[in-house]
Design a protein around this motif. Sequence first.
Motif, PDB file in Angstrom:
ATOM      1  N   LEU A   2     -38.280  -4.254 -14.056  1.00  0.00           N
ATOM      2  CA  LEU A   2     -38.826  -4.739 -12.782  1.00  0.00           C
ATOM      3  C   LEU A   2     -38.539  -6.224 -12.588  1.00  0.00           C
ATOM      4  O   LEU A   2     -38.213  -6.656 -11.480  1.00  0.00           O
ATOM      5  CB  LEU A   2     -40.336  -4.462 -12.727  1.00  0.00           C
ATOM      6  CG  LEU A   2     -40.680  -2.967 -12.656  1.00  0.00           C
ATOM      7  CD1 LEU A   2     -42.117  -2.720 -13.051  1.00  0.00           C
ATOM      8  CD2 LEU A   2     -40.417  -2.426 -11.256  1.00  0.00           C
ATOM      9  N   LEU A   3     -38.632  -7.005 -13.686  1.00  0.00           N
ATOM     10  CA  LEU A   3     -38.279  -8.426 -13.576  1.00  0.00           C
ATOM     11  C   LEU A   3     -36.810  -8.545 -13.178  1.00  0.00           C
ATOM     12  O   LEU A   3     -36.439  -9.376 -12.345  1.00  0.00           O
ATOM     13  CB  LEU A   3     -38.515  -9.158 -14.898  1.00  0.00           C
ATOM     14  CG  LEU A   3     -39.968  -9.307 -15.348  1.00  0.00           C
ATOM     15  CD1 LEU A   3     -40.024  -9.964 -16.727  1.00  0.00           C
ATOM     16  CD2 LEU A   3     -40.770 -10.129 -14.357  1.00  0.00           C
TER      17      LEU A   3
ATOM     18  N   SER B  61     -31.325 -18.986 -13.784  1.00  0.00           N
ATOM     19  CA  SER B  61     -32.479 -18.533 -13.029  1.00  0.00           C
ATOM     20  C   SER B  61     -33.688 -18.491 -13.952  1.00  0.00           C
ATOM     21  O   SER B  61     -33.559 -18.260 -15.147  1.00  0.00           O
ATOM     22  CB  SER B  61     -32.211 -17.139 -12.468  1.00  0.00           C
ATOM     23  OG  SER B  61     -33.410 -16.520 -12.088  1.00  0.00           O
TER      24      SER B  61
ATOM     25  N   LYS C  28     -32.844  -9.112  -6.525  1.00  0.00           N
ATOM     26  CA  LYS C  28     -33.051  -9.334  -5.084  1.00  0.00           C
ATOM     27  C   LYS C  28     -32.750 -10.793  -4.729  1.00  0.00           C
ATOM     28  O   LYS C  28     -32.161 -11.069  -3.687  1.00  0.00           O
ATOM     29  CB  LYS C  28     -34.492  -8.964  -4.706  1.00  0.00           C
ATOM     30  CG  LYS C  28     -34.847  -9.185  -3.240  1.00  0.00           C
ATOM     31  CD  LYS C  28     -34.122  -8.227  -2.315  1.00  0.00           C
ATOM     32  CE  LYS C  28     -34.238  -8.693  -0.862  1.00  0.00           C
ATOM     33  NZ  LYS C  28     -33.305  -8.010   0.019  1.00  0.00           N
ATOM     34  N   GLU C  29     -33.126 -11.716  -5.609  1.00  0.00           N
ATOM     35  CA  GLU C  29     -32.868 -13.138  -5.354  1.00  0.00           C
ATOM     36  C   GLU C  29     -31.398 -13.489  -5.536  1.00  0.00           C
ATOM     37  O   GLU C  29     -30.870 -14.364  -4.851  1.00  0.00           O
ATOM     38  CB  GLU C  29     -33.718 -14.007  -6.295  1.00  0.00           C
ATOM     39  CG  GLU C  29     -35.194 -14.023  -5.954  1.00  0.00           C
ATOM     40  CD  GLU C  29     -35.453 -14.462  -4.524  1.00  0.00           C
ATOM     41  OE1 GLU C  29     -35.215 -15.641  -4.220  1.00  0.00           O
ATOM     42  OE2 GLU C  29     -35.877 -13.622  -3.707  1.00  0.00           O
ATOM     43  N   ALA C  30     -30.740 -12.816  -6.499  1.00  0.00           N
ATOM     44  CA  ALA C  30     -29.381 -13.225  -6.852  1.00  0.00           C
ATOM     45  C   ALA C  30     -28.312 -12.417  -6.115  1.00  0.00           C
ATOM     46  O   ALA C  30     -27.323 -12.979  -5.670  1.00  0.00           O
ATOM     47  CB  ALA C  30     -29.165 -13.090  -8.358  1.00  0.00           C
ATOM     48  N   TRP C  31     -28.509 -11.113  -5.991  1.00  0.00           N
ATOM     49  CA  TRP C  31     -27.437 -10.262  -5.451  1.00  0.00           C
ATOM     50  C   TRP C  31     -27.779  -9.649  -4.104  1.00  0.00           C
ATOM     51  O   TRP C  31     -26.962  -8.949  -3.524  1.00  0.00           O
ATOM     52  CB  TRP C  31     -27.109  -9.119  -6.422  1.00  0.00           C
ATOM     53  CG  TRP C  31     -26.931  -9.531  -7.832  1.00  0.00           C
ATOM     54  CD1 TRP C  31     -27.769  -9.226  -8.858  1.00  0.00           C
ATOM     55  CD2 TRP C  31     -25.882 -10.311  -8.402  1.00  0.00           C
ATOM     56  NE1 TRP C  31     -27.300  -9.770 -10.018  1.00  0.00           N
ATOM     57  CE2 TRP C  31     -26.149 -10.440  -9.767  1.00  0.00           C
ATOM     58  CE3 TRP C  31     -24.739 -10.903  -7.864  1.00  0.00           C
ATOM     59  CZ2 TRP C  31     -25.317 -11.146 -10.629  1.00  0.00           C
ATOM     60  CZ3 TRP C  31     -23.915 -11.612  -8.720  1.00  0.00           C
ATOM     61  CH2 TRP C  31     -24.206 -11.730 -10.085  1.00  0.00           C
ATOM     62  N   GLY C  32     -29.019  -9.813  -3.652  1.00  0.00           N
ATOM     63  CA  GLY C  32     -29.351  -9.288  -2.335  1.00  0.00           C
ATOM     64  C   GLY C  32     -29.994  -7.916  -2.341  1.00  0.00           C
ATOM     65  O   GLY C  32     -30.430  -7.436  -1.320  1.00  0.00           O
ATOM     66  N   ASP C  33     -30.045  -7.271  -3.510  1.00  0.00           N
ATOM     67  CA  ASP C  33     -30.698  -5.964  -3.556  1.00  0.00           C
ATOM     68  C   ASP C  33     -31.352  -5.787  -4.923  1.00  0.00           C
ATOM     69  O   ASP C  33     -30.822  -6.261  -5.923  1.00  0.00           O
ATOM     70  CB  ASP C  33     -29.675  -4.857  -3.310  1.00  0.00           C
ATOM     71  CG  ASP C  33     -30.307  -3.669  -2.599  1.00  0.00           C
ATOM     72  OD1 ASP C  33     -31.549  -3.556  -2.655  1.00  0.00           O
ATOM     73  OD2 ASP C  33     -29.577  -2.870  -2.012  1.00  0.00           O
ATOM     74  N   TYR C  34     -32.480  -5.088  -4.937  1.00  0.00           N
ATOM     75  CA  TYR C  34     -33.196  -4.966  -6.210  1.00  0.00           C
ATOM     76  C   TYR C  34     -32.665  -3.827  -7.070  1.00  0.00           C
ATOM     77  O   TYR C  34     -32.955  -3.744  -8.250  1.00  0.00           O
ATOM     78  CB  TYR C  34     -34.710  -4.809  -5.992  1.00  0.00           C
ATOM     79  CG  TYR C  34     -35.093  -3.782  -4.948  1.00  0.00           C
ATOM     80  CD1 TYR C  34     -35.270  -2.456  -5.286  1.00  0.00           C
ATOM     81  CD2 TYR C  34     -35.281  -4.158  -3.614  1.00  0.00           C
ATOM     82  CE1 TYR C  34     -35.610  -1.521  -4.340  1.00  0.00           C
ATOM     83  CE2 TYR C  34     -35.623  -3.219  -2.651  1.00  0.00           C
ATOM     84  CZ  TYR C  34     -35.792  -1.906  -3.015  1.00  0.00           C
ATOM     85  OH  TYR C  34     -36.116  -0.973  -2.079  1.00  0.00           O
TER      86      TYR C  34
ATOM     87  N   ALA D 269     -35.197  -6.376 -11.431  1.00  0.00           N
ATOM     88  CA  ALA D 269     -35.080  -5.970 -10.026  1.00  0.00           C
ATOM     89  C   ALA D 269     -35.443  -7.128  -9.099  1.00  0.00           C
ATOM     90  O   ALA D 269     -34.748  -7.401  -8.119  1.00  0.00           O
ATOM     91  CB  ALA D 269     -35.980  -4.764  -9.756  1.00  0.00           C
ATOM     92  N   ILE D 270     -36.518  -7.827  -9.443  1.00  0.00           N
ATOM     93  CA  ILE D 270     -36.952  -8.958  -8.609  1.00  0.00           C
ATOM     94  C   ILE D 270     -35.879 -10.057  -8.636  1.00  0.00           C
ATOM     95  O   ILE D 270     -35.530 -10.630  -7.611  1.00  0.00           O
ATOM     96  CB  ILE D 270     -38.318  -9.489  -9.101  1.00  0.00           C
ATOM     97  CG1 ILE D 270     -39.399  -8.415  -8.888  1.00  0.00           C
ATOM     98  CG2 ILE D 270     -38.683 -10.780  -8.388  1.00  0.00           C
ATOM     99  CD1 ILE D 270     -40.717  -8.711  -9.555  1.00  0.00           C
ATOM    100  N   TRP D 271     -35.327 -10.287  -9.827  1.00  0.00           N
ATOM    101  CA  TRP D 271     -34.258 -11.284  -9.971  1.00  0.00           C
ATOM    102  C   TRP D 271     -33.036 -10.857  -9.146  1.00  0.00           C
ATOM    103  O   TRP D 271     -32.419 -11.655  -8.425  1.00  0.00           O
ATOM    104  CB  TRP D 271     -33.904 -11.446 -11.455  1.00  0.00           C
ATOM    105  CG  TRP D 271     -32.803 -12.411 -11.729  1.00  0.00           C
ATOM    106  CD1 TRP D 271     -32.251 -13.315 -10.852  1.00  0.00           C
ATOM    107  CD2 TRP D 271     -32.120 -12.587 -12.965  1.00  0.00           C
ATOM    108  NE1 TRP D 271     -31.268 -14.029 -11.477  1.00  0.00           N
ATOM    109  CE2 TRP D 271     -31.163 -13.612 -12.754  1.00  0.00           C
ATOM    110  CE3 TRP D 271     -32.217 -11.992 -14.224  1.00  0.00           C
ATOM    111  CZ2 TRP D 271     -30.312 -14.036 -13.785  1.00  0.00           C
ATOM    112  CZ3 TRP D 271     -31.371 -12.419 -15.234  1.00  0.00           C
ATOM    113  CH2 TRP D 271     -30.444 -13.434 -15.010  1.00  0.00           C
TER     114      TRP D 271
END
Lengths: 376, 257
Positions: free
Chosen positions: B180-181, B122, B187-193, B183-185
């Motif tokens: 925070l980076l 990623s 959300k993209e990878a696991w579905g939750d921040y 957390a954003i990642w």
Amino acid sequence: MVGKGKREQKIAIEAVIVAAITVAGLALQVITGGFNREILAFPANLILITAIPVLLILFKGALKHLASGSLSIILISTVAIIALYMGLVPGNSAKSSWPFTLIYLALLINLTASVLMRLRIFKFRKDISFMLNHIGLLILLFSAGPGSADKARYFMRVFEGKVEWRAEKSGGKERAEAVELPIAISLEDFEMDEYPPKLAIIERNTGIALPEKRPFYFEANLNAFATIENRTLTVDSVVYKPGYAPAAFVRVTDIYSDEATEGWVSCGNYFQHFKTLSLDSTYCVAMTSPEPKEFRSKVEAYTQSGKVKNGIIRVNHPMTIGGWKIYQHSYDSARGRDSVWSLFELVYDPWIIPAYIGMIMMIFGAITLFWKGGKS
Amino acid sequence: MWDNFIWFSLACMLLWIIGVASLYLNKKTAITGNILISAGLALFLAFILLLWRDIGHPPLRTMGETRLWYSFFITLVGFGTWLRWRYKWLVGYSVLVSGVFIAVNLLKPEIHFTNLMPALQSIWFVPHVTVYILSYAMFGAATIASFIAIRELKSKSERLMPLIDNLTYIGLGFLMTGMLLGAIWAKEAWGDYWTWDPKEVWAFITAAVYVIYIHARVQKYPLRVILWILPLAFVMLMITWLGVNYLPAAQGSIHVY
């Protein structure tokens, strides 16, 4: 500034209040057995989020006390202590416990009050760092806390060439009943790229690879060549047909005696047995199963409202459709690249936009910390 | 490539030690020292980049690889604060800490030559980890300074407080950015921040303790209390970074590699 004795008295009172909240939380925990966040589902969470600032503005007398900086320190410390419990005790459910919920709520009130107090004397240059960090955190905490009651997560298993709209709730331990979702997925194809399988010389009984302390594995590519202790290994042929396990024809030569052994080595798969090449009574050449490099699902997704979206879903690249995000979760790991189904995780989070706004404000807030440094 | 690490690291340590020594011995000019330390940093970075090319993905995955970046960043931070605020001793200490981590890497590499799994492929991977390690380096320097400040408490001197505050603010800036980076990642990878994954729990504790330090400073709490927060925070940081994998509560974490 208040006098020293007075300040200590104030901190003591705040500490007692926070301790009382925590004890009350523990009592509720014992009585009810945990906090059910579903009671915060829309519109309850929206009412809560509006009520906190409105009540604080209405009751100005309480505002100053609730905005106290020492109260913030006590509350953050309490959250940190609960987090320590989470981090040390295996299998705990502290995050959905009453003490945690009540302290979280107290922190929201304290944070809102601090922001409101500061807004009254707001000067851009002086307070922008404070505002970005604290309002950003506040929005994030509102979205992640009360907002999470509206979140929904499901697992959906879809077979190649089939359409599916039933899913199971994810996150729960026991297998839940399948429910029908307002979203359907048709899986056209599941594909996987793999890293080449690896070869090693292993001790037959223990499986430990040579050299003993620093095991050496090398990729089973055509003409690959490696020297392990006193033997050279050459890969003369690699076969990996669809539906079959990978196999390599390996030639092993003893450096000193020049004696050679050769034969097929394969890691096997869900229907083929693995095959090793015996070197002597102790050692043999073995192959590891290929590891996934990338797996992806070619899908068409539909919503009840008639939206249609085509695309490829893979790890780190979810598909967004109608407020839902569809994630590539897993596949039939026993079959690997020959899996005939793909498992998706579907997540619905209507609070994700405010959460992102909070996070972005906090990133800018973090940047202000660089140039601001410790100077206040 | 790892087999060459001993030679690269020996050369770097030599350059850094002679560089720091020359900063102390040569009172007239710092140029020689600065050049030597920079050369050491360049050499160390070169090793990281060569290793990157060699393994074909960013060397940020295994424990040994993250320690490698730490050894580099801690010296970089020490050198940066020397250039910015003229604290000579901090360069010396950061070289020492760097040396400890180099030694750990030589004795217990914890490098497994494994492939990069899909979850880590990623664009967020490199910034998430490097920003974190940079913050660890800042906090490492702040912790060293806090110990010296604790020793100086009796003399009522507060000369180190501006440095400690600066390092902590900048460190927290990086720590929050890293989180925070992540957390954003996530959300993209696991579905939750945020899922209170064990590594997240400890990262949260670490951040909370540093936030407490900053708030306690703003509230002007007595230094004899405040200064102990930094070593405590650093212990939490070490657990987050190196200790989580060994905790019973962390089995099944998405961060265990």
